[in-house]
Design a protein around this motif. Structure first.
Motif, PDB file in Angstrom:
ATOM      1  N   MET A  54      28.019  -7.745  -6.429  1.00  0.00           N
ATOM      2  CA  MET A  54      29.173  -7.995  -7.292  1.00  0.00           C
ATOM      3  C   MET A  54      28.743  -8.297  -8.729  1.00  0.00           C
ATOM      4  O   MET A  54      29.290  -7.775  -9.686  1.00  0.00           O
ATOM      5  N   ILE A  55      27.735  -9.181  -8.879  1.00  0.00           N
ATOM      6  CA  ILE A  55      27.227  -9.544 -10.209  1.00  0.00           C
ATOM      7  C   ILE A  55      25.736  -9.255 -10.225  1.00  0.00           C
ATOM      8  O   ILE A  55      25.000  -9.698  -9.335  1.00  0.00           O
ATOM      9  N   ARG A  56      25.311  -8.528 -11.248  1.00  0.00           N
ATOM     10  CA  ARG A  56      23.891  -8.207 -11.343  1.00  0.00           C
ATOM     11  C   ARG A  56      23.365  -8.476 -12.749  1.00  0.00           C
ATOM     12  O   ARG A  56      23.935  -8.010 -13.745  1.00  0.00           O
ATOM     13  N   PHE A  57      22.289  -9.253 -12.828  1.00  0.00           N
ATOM     14  CA  PHE A  57      21.539  -9.463 -14.071  1.00  0.00           C
ATOM     15  C   PHE A  57      20.247  -8.658 -13.974  1.00  0.00           C
ATOM     16  O   PHE A  57      19.495  -8.801 -13.004  1.00  0.00           O
ATOM     17  N   PRO A  86      25.920 -11.490  -4.437  1.00  0.00           N
ATOM     18  CA  PRO A  86      26.746 -10.612  -3.601  1.00  0.00           C
ATOM     19  C   PRO A  86      28.213 -11.025  -3.620  1.00  0.00           C
ATOM     20  O   PRO A  86      28.577 -12.138  -4.011  1.00  0.00           O
ATOM     21  N   GLU A  87      29.046 -10.120  -3.168  1.00  0.00           N
ATOM     22  CA  GLU A  87      30.483 -10.387  -3.108  1.00  0.00           C
ATOM     23  C   GLU A  87      30.803 -11.427  -2.032  1.00  0.00           C
ATOM     24  O   GLU A  87      30.161 -11.492  -0.996  1.00  0.00           O
ATOM     25  N   GLY A  88      31.804 -12.252  -2.323  1.00  0.00           N
ATOM     26  CA  GLY A  88      32.320 -13.173  -1.323  1.00  0.00           C
ATOM     27  C   GLY A  88      31.423 -14.335  -0.999  1.00  0.00           C
ATOM     28  O   GLY A  88      31.459 -14.852   0.128  1.00  0.00           O
ATOM     29  N   GLU A  89      30.622 -14.804  -1.971  1.00  0.00           N
ATOM     30  CA  GLU A  89      29.774 -15.973  -1.752  1.00  0.00           C
ATOM     31  C   GLU A  89      30.045 -17.019  -2.820  1.00  0.00           C
ATOM     32  O   GLU A  89      30.446 -16.699  -3.941  1.00  0.00           O
ATOM     33  N   SER A 149      25.202 -22.694 -19.010  1.00  0.00           N
ATOM     34  CA  SER A 149      26.458 -22.230 -19.613  1.00  0.00           C
ATOM     35  C   SER A 149      26.299 -20.848 -20.224  1.00  0.00           C
ATOM     36  O   SER A 149      27.233 -20.030 -20.193  1.00  0.00           O
ATOM     37  N   THR A 150      25.126 -20.556 -20.769  1.00  0.00           N
ATOM     38  CA  THR A 150      24.874 -19.229 -21.313  1.00  0.00           C
ATOM     39  C   THR A 150      24.914 -18.176 -20.211  1.00  0.00           C
ATOM     40  O   THR A 150      25.516 -17.106 -20.374  1.00  0.00           O
ATOM     41  N   LEU A 151      24.298 -18.473 -19.074  1.00  0.00           N
ATOM     42  CA  LEU A 151      24.311 -17.522 -17.959  1.00  0.00           C
ATOM     43  C   LEU A 151      25.742 -17.271 -17.486  1.00  0.00           C
ATOM     44  O   LEU A 151      26.127 -16.115 -17.247  1.00  0.00           O
ATOM     45  N   LEU A 152      26.542 -18.324 -17.381  1.00  0.00           N
ATOM     46  CA  LEU A 152      27.930 -18.141 -16.972  1.00  0.00           C
ATOM     47  C   LEU A 152      28.703 -17.323 -18.001  1.00  0.00           C
ATOM     48  O   LEU A 152      29.525 -16.476 -17.647  1.00  0.00           O
ATOM     49  N   GLY A 153      28.437 -17.568 -19.280  1.00  0.00           N
ATOM     50  CA  GLY A 153      29.115 -16.819 -20.334  1.00  0.00           C
ATOM     51  C   GLY A 153      28.783 -15.343 -20.316  1.00  0.00           C
ATOM     52  O   GLY A 153      29.611 -14.507 -20.724  1.00  0.00           O
ATOM     53  N   CYS A 154      27.597 -15.000 -19.835  1.00  0.00           N
ATOM     54  CA  CYS A 154      27.235 -13.583 -19.722  1.00  0.00           C
ATOM     55  C   CYS A 154      28.125 -12.860 -18.711  1.00  0.00           C
ATOM     56  O   CYS A 154      28.441 -11.676 -18.876  1.00  0.00           O
ATOM     57  N   VAL A 155      28.529 -13.568 -17.661  1.00  0.00           N
ATOM     58  CA  VAL A 155      29.352 -12.944 -16.618  1.00  0.00           C
ATOM     59  C   VAL A 155      30.751 -12.636 -17.134  1.00  0.00           C
ATOM     60  O   VAL A 155      31.338 -11.593 -16.837  1.00  0.00           O
ATOM     61  N   SER A 156      31.308 -13.545 -17.932  1.00  0.00           N
ATOM     62  CA  SER A 156      32.671 -13.363 -18.440  1.00  0.00           C
ATOM     63  C   SER A 156      32.725 -12.492 -19.692  1.00  0.00           C
ATOM     64  O   SER A 156      33.816 -12.118 -20.128  1.00  0.00           O
ATOM     65  N   GLY A 157      31.560 -12.184 -20.278  1.00  0.00           N
ATOM     66  CA  GLY A 157      31.531 -11.414 -21.511  1.00  0.00           C
ATOM     67  C   GLY A 157      31.633 -12.258 -22.766  1.00  0.00           C
ATOM     68  O   GLY A 157      31.552 -11.727 -23.882  1.00  0.00           O
ATOM     69  N   LEU A 158      31.822 -13.572 -22.617  1.00  0.00           N
ATOM     70  CA  LEU A 158      31.863 -14.433 -23.796  1.00  0.00           C
ATOM     71  C   LEU A 158      30.526 -14.402 -24.538  1.00  0.00           C
ATOM     72  O   LEU A 158      30.489 -14.572 -25.759  1.00  0.00           O
ATOM     73  N   VAL A 159      29.448 -14.221 -23.790  1.00  0.00           N
ATOM     74  CA  VAL A 159      28.122 -14.004 -24.385  1.00  0.00           C
ATOM     75  C   VAL A 159      27.811 -12.522 -24.286  1.00  0.00           C
ATOM     76  O   VAL A 159      27.798 -11.959 -23.185  1.00  0.00           O
ATOM     77  N   VAL A 188      24.166  -6.972 -17.886  1.00  0.00           N
ATOM     78  CA  VAL A 188      24.915  -7.751 -16.902  1.00  0.00           C
ATOM     79  C   VAL A 188      26.085  -6.882 -16.459  1.00  0.00           C
ATOM     80  O   VAL A 188      26.886  -6.438 -17.296  1.00  0.00           O
ATOM     81  N   THR A 189      26.195  -6.636 -15.163  1.00  0.00           N
ATOM     82  CA  THR A 189      27.317  -5.847 -14.647  1.00  0.00           C
ATOM     83  C   THR A 189      28.092  -6.677 -13.636  1.00  0.00           C
ATOM     84  O   THR A 189      27.511  -7.406 -12.823  1.00  0.00           O
TER      85      THR A 189
END
Length: 539
Positions: free
Chosen positions: A1-4, A27-30, A43-53, A65-66
């Motif tokens: 689901m999320i890949r760095f 993975p999805e659903g965890e 916080s930077t890592l989390l921001g990468c997921v949302s696109g804020l970073v 990051v996908t």
């Protein structure tokens, strides 16, 4: 689901990357828990997921990051809004409407969902998060913990596939935190939602995680694995894990239930030892602050009702209770921000806070609010410290030395807004402590602090109490109360419902008992350091 994939993030002007060469698959659903010391880039890592970073924060992102196949370099946050829901450390920064119900509906309106769907989901979320009684309340009138629940609800209503949460339980009382975590588990188990969460209060969440991602330090690669395996090598760990390491339990327990199953031998050893001495304040018999039959109204709400308290030099008091019980209102009343509707407040025997000028009041009491930015206005850490020294008429370097003690490694030239939440709190604490007021008031002081920073804060506050300061902590952190407080005062609906020695009050309440007390019950030990001292003395 999320890949760095080999992700590095460097902010403009920063001497080193905030993240360096991170490769990670979620993975999805965890439910994945992100842990690590303050300032390592969570916080930077989390921001990468949302696109804020980097789209909002600036800086340079290398690698990719996908999220569900969407590359965040080419998809801005608005392009990910239907997929990713985000709640940051400061929930108030996310609000765009005035009332609770409107805020819950706003995200769905932006996505163009049908009105009947919106209505159903709002009602479901109000019930899930215990917000039904607050639906028409202005958001600005809510407590910090209530605002946190509204912020979480506002990202739940659009039903995102990915939830990104930064310190989601930090401002919540224990019962509300359990409710939120139960909702997150339901989303993961029943709907297959992927939850990525950063949290310092690991005692609340680690047992629910499917995986833990540890960021050990700046520039170091993440450690990923099962919670028990990662906790064994993590520099930050909850009391249940620390007690397991002390007792030599393997595998390490993650929950109170697992620890109790392993604790029979330890309880037998401790049961034969003298009980720990109760912490006693070194009071002088005088009074620093006093409230008598205090009542305070906030709008039409009676926020405090008939509160009578006496605060003595050398005493540390933990002010506890559910969100909205009146804790912050009491602290603000002690520094003159609210005028009593009935009763009285006095400082140092004579001063009436609401009638005292701020400059004079600083000699009597200092408040560190829930949002430390309320105290920070300069453009660098050094400038904040210089201003604090000047305002307090303290020796140059006093404030800077306090910052270094509380949270080492913060550069002089960094802007306060570029600090993590925990680092900003450390700076605000130092600003107030520079004046060394006889009465020190702290509203949720461990919000955003890791265990090491909390330990340093505890040492500083214990030293201040030993030097005669009265300290009042409004907190949901039961571990902090057990470690530091001489007394615990519990508020409910604006009234004092319990006031007594820490060991008596917290152990008698399942909601406010620390992990060690639950594991070793009915023995009187409350913290891991107490257990360690008892075993060392018996050896």
């Amino acid at each position: 689901m999320i890949r760095f994939d080999q992700v590095s993030v460097t902010y403009d002007g920063a001497p080193a990357p905030a993240l360096a060469d991170v490769t990670l698959d979620i993975p999805e659903g965890e439910l994945v828990l992100l842990v690590g010391p303050s300032g390592v880039g969570k916080s930077t890592l989390l921001g990468c997921v949302s696109g804020l970073v980097p789209h909002f924060t600036g800086g340079t992102l290398s690698g990719s990051v996908t999220v569900a196949g969407r590359d965040t370099r080419t998809h801005r946050p608005r392009d990910l809004a239907d997929l990713v829901g985000t709640v940051g450390q400061d929930p108030a920064a996310h609000f765009v409407t005035d009332t609770v119900e409107d805020e819950l509906a706003y995200g769905m309106e932006s996505l163009g969902l049908p009105p009947d769907t919106m209505r159903r989901r709002v009602e479901e979320t109000l019930d899930l998060l215990g917000l039904a009684d607050l639906r028409d309340r202005p958001i600005a009138s809510l407590s910090g913990g209530q605002q946190q629940r509204v912020a979480i609800g506002s990202v739940l209503t659009p039903h995102p596939q990915v939830l990104v949460l930064d310190e989601p339980t930090s401002a919540l009382d224990p019962a509300a935190a359990e409710e939120v975590l139960a909702v997150l588990q339901r989303l993961v188990h029943d709907l297959g939602t992927t939850v990525l969460m950063a949290e310092h209060r690991l005692e609340r969440v680690v047992q629910y995680a499917d995986q833990v991602v540890l960021l050990p330090g700046p520039g170091e690669p993440p450690v990923v694995g099962a919670p028990a395996d990662v906790m064994a090598v993590s520099p930050v760990a909850p009391p249940v894990v620390s007690l397991g390491k002390l007792a030599g339990w393997s595998p390490l327990p993650l929950s109170v239930r697992d620890a109790r199953r392993k604790s029979a031998g330890l309880r037998d050893r401790l049961g034969a030892l003298p009980r720990p001495a109760d912490a006693a304040a070194r009071t002088t018999g005088s009074t620093i602050a006093e409230t008598r039959s205090l009542s305070v109204h906030r709008g039409r709400t009676e926020a405090l009702r008939q509160v009578t308290l006496t605060l003595s030099p050398g005493e540390t008091i933990a002010l506890m209770g559910r969100n909205g019980a009146g804790k912050s209102t009491l602290l603000r009343t002690l520094v003159g921000m609210h005028e009593p509707a009935a009763g009285s407040v006095t400082l140092s025997g004579t001063a009436k806070p609401h009638k005292t000028k701020p400059a004079a009041l600083l000699r009597h009491a200092g408040l560190v609010p829930q949002d430390p930015r309320d105290l920070l206005y300069a453009d660098s850490v050094a400038a904040e410290c210089t201003a604090a020294d000047h305002d307090a008429k303290a020796s140059p370097g006093t404030c800077r030395a306090l910052v270094a003690d509380l949270l080492p490694g913060v550069p002089d030239d960094v802007h306060p807004r570029d600090l993590s939440e925990g680092q900003r709190l450390a700076l605000a604490l130092a600003v107030i402590l520079t004046a060394s007021p006889p009465l020190l008031l702290l509203d949720e002081p461990t919000r955003g602090l890791d265990y090491a920073a909390k330990s340093r804060l505890t040492a500083i506050l214990r030293d201040l109490a030993a030097r005669g300061h009265a300290i009042v902590l409004a907190t949901h952190d039961v571990e902090l109360a057990a470690e530091l407080a001489h007394r615990v005062v519990i508020l409910a609906e604006g009234e004092v419902v319990a006031d007594g020695p820490t060991a008596e009050v917290v152990v008698s309440s399942p909601a406010f008992a620390p992990q060690v007390a639950k594991i070793l019950n009915p023995l009187p030990w409350l913290t891991v350091p107490q257990v360690a001292r008892a075993l060392d003395e018996a050896a």
